[in-house]
Motif scaffolding. Structure first.
Motif, mmCIF file in Angstrom:
data_model
loop_
_atom_site.group_PDB
_atom_site.id
_atom_site.type_symbol
_atom_site.label_atom_id
_atom_site.label_comp_id
_atom_site.label_asym_id
_atom_site.label_seq_id
_atom_site.Cartn_x
_atom_site.Cartn_y
_atom_site.Cartn_z
ATOM 1 N N LYS A 34 0.904 -1.296 -0.031
ATOM 2 C CA LYS A 34 -0.066 0.077 0.074
ATOM 3 C C LYS A 34 0.683 1.375 0.097
ATOM 4 C CE LYS A 34 -3.698 -2.381 0.306
ATOM 5 N NZ LYS A 34 -4.949 -2.558 -0.496
ATOM 6 N N PHE A 35 0.175 2.279 -0.681
ATOM 7 C CA PHE A 35 1.261 3.480 -0.588
ATOM 8 C C PHE A 35 1.049 4.152 0.741
ATOM 9 C CE2 PHE A 35 0.475 8.251 -0.629
ATOM 10 C CZ PHE A 35 1.631 8.530 -1.323
ATOM 11 N N LYS A 36 2.208 4.543 1.390
ATOM 12 C CA LYS A 36 2.302 5.189 2.576
ATOM 13 C C LYS A 36 2.952 6.537 2.330
ATOM 14 C CE LYS A 36 1.551 1.183 5.420
ATOM 15 N NZ LYS A 36 2.050 0.307 6.465
ATOM 16 N N TYR A 37 2.247 7.483 2.932
ATOM 17 C CA TYR A 37 3.120 8.872 2.859
ATOM 18 C C TYR A 37 4.481 8.923 3.518
ATOM 19 C CZ TYR A 37 -1.258 10.836 0.893
ATOM 20 O OH TYR A 37 -2.380 10.843 0.143
ATOM 21 N N GLN A 38 4.678 8.014 4.864
ATOM 22 C CA GLN A 38 5.720 8.344 5.199
ATOM 23 C C GLN A 38 6.983 7.768 4.786
ATOM 24 O OE1 GLN A 38 3.014 6.699 6.258
ATOM 25 N NE2 GLN A 38 2.520 6.515 8.349
ATOM 26 N N LEU A 40 7.637 8.584 1.904
ATOM 27 C CA LEU A 40 8.133 9.857 0.829
ATOM 28 C C LEU A 40 9.316 10.644 1.598
ATOM 29 C CD1 LEU A 40 5.081 10.958 -0.822
ATOM 30 C CD2 LEU A 40 6.689 9.530 -1.656
ATOM 31 N N ILE A 41 9.196 10.235 3.001
ATOM 32 C CA ILE A 41 10.119 11.435 3.807
ATOM 33 C C ILE A 41 11.592 11.155 3.541
ATOM 34 C CG2 ILE A 41 11.005 11.730 6.139
ATOM 35 C CD1 ILE A 41 8.237 11.046 7.020
ATOM 36 N N SER A 44 12.442 12.164 0.016
ATOM 37 C CA SER A 44 12.299 13.689 -0.277
ATOM 38 C C SER A 44 13.282 14.689 0.239
ATOM 39 C CB SER A 44 10.985 14.255 0.246
ATOM 40 O OG SER A 44 9.822 13.185 -0.375
ATOM 41 N N LEU A 205 12.949 6.601 -4.349
ATOM 42 C CA LEU A 205 11.699 7.145 -4.897
ATOM 43 C C LEU A 205 11.180 6.423 -6.103
ATOM 44 C CD1 LEU A 205 9.376 8.820 -4.188
ATOM 45 C CD2 LEU A 205 10.106 10.604 -5.368
ATOM 46 N N LYS A 208 10.085 2.838 -4.986
ATOM 47 C CA LYS A 208 8.758 2.838 -4.321
ATOM 48 C C LYS A 208 7.640 3.253 -5.280
ATOM 49 C CE LYS A 208 10.793 4.532 -0.063
ATOM 50 N NZ LYS A 208 10.440 3.105 0.802
ATOM 51 N N TRP A 212 4.214 0.769 -6.069
ATOM 52 C CA TRP A 212 2.710 1.248 -5.999
ATOM 53 C C TRP A 212 2.127 1.415 -7.279
ATOM 54 C CZ3 TRP A 212 5.444 6.143 -3.405
ATOM 55 C CH2 TRP A 212 5.449 5.818 -2.119
#
Length: 249
Positions: A34-38, A40-41, A44, A205, A208, A212
């Motif tokens: 699943k996509f998780k915003y964490q 990206l930290i 980024s 990235l 990832k 996704w």
């Protein structure tokens, strides 16, 4: 050489920060990722550091200081980074060939790898062609970001995702190799520290994103394709080393 160690530490931190409990079934589909915003930290922050480093005098000084410190310990240049950049993702196929099964079968992992490579390669080349950052050795103005480092970290994240349920040490080893690739890009006077940081972020990235979007690619392009065959071979054009992938389905 404290500044140089930042690169290795960032690689290890990426592995630990992304660690998530998963099922250990080697046939588990990447569609469950699943996509998780964490997630990206870390990439980024690395990309952001590289971008800011293009204009920030403070970060430019760090680039210069790192280059000076490395040059003080250089005996002769070592071109291992031309090969180590590929070792991280090739190890996934080597492990599978040795009987150590990862998350996906050959078809799924190859589609994911091809997607990650396309995303990473496109991003790196577009930025290089539109930028004007001079390399430390003064040979060209396409220093930002480091393509070798991006490739290595793309592969390290690929190795981690495929084998984190078997052993996290596979991923840690991959990130150490990727960090070493970035270090040797600086050691060989081909990139600044900020180039390497941005390359690492782009590589992580890209992989990832590839995981996704894999369900979409799987459903649209390979829904009825149960088998996928291919081969990866080294290539050399007289100036640069690389890999070519041929896939049939």
């Amino acid at each position: 050489m404290k500044k140089i160690y930042i690169l290795v530490l960032s690689g290890l931190f990426s592995v630990k920060a992304a660690s998530q409990p998963q099922l250990s079934d080697s046939l588990q589909s990447s569609r469950e990722l699943k996509f998780k915003y964490q997630a990206l930290i870390i990439p980024s922050v690395l990309i952001g550091y590289g971008v800011v480093g293009l204009e920030s005098n403070t970060l430019k000084n760090i680039n210069t200081d790192t280059k000076t410190e490395i040059n003080e310990h250089i005996d002769k240049k070592i071109s291992i980074d031309d090969f180590s950049q590929y070792s991280t993702f090739l190890s996934v196929y080597a492990l599978n060939a040795a009987g150590v099964k990862g998350r996906n079968n050959f078809k799924d992992r190859t589609v994911i790898l091809a997607s990650a490579y396309l995303i990473m390669g496109t991003a790196v080349n577009v930025i290089k062609k539109t930028g004007s950052e001079m390399r430390p050795d003064g040979t060209s103005n396409n220093s930002f970001p480091s393509g070798h480092t991006a490739t290595a970290f793309m592969g390290a994240e690929f190795l981690y995702q495929e084998y984190k349920d078997v052993s996290v040490w596979y991923g840690i080893t991959g990130y150490l190799v990727a960090s070493g690739t970035g270090f040797f890009r600086m050691y060989n006077d081909r990139h600044w520290f900020s180039d390497v940081a941005a390359g690492a972020g782009i590589g992580i990235l890209s992989t990832k994103i590839a995981y996704w979007i894999h369900p979409l690619i799987q459903n649209r392009m390979f829904k009825k394709k149960e088998k996928l065959n291919g081969v990866i071979v080294p290539v050399y054009n007289g100036r640069e080393y690389g890999l070519a992938m041929a896939v049939s389905f």
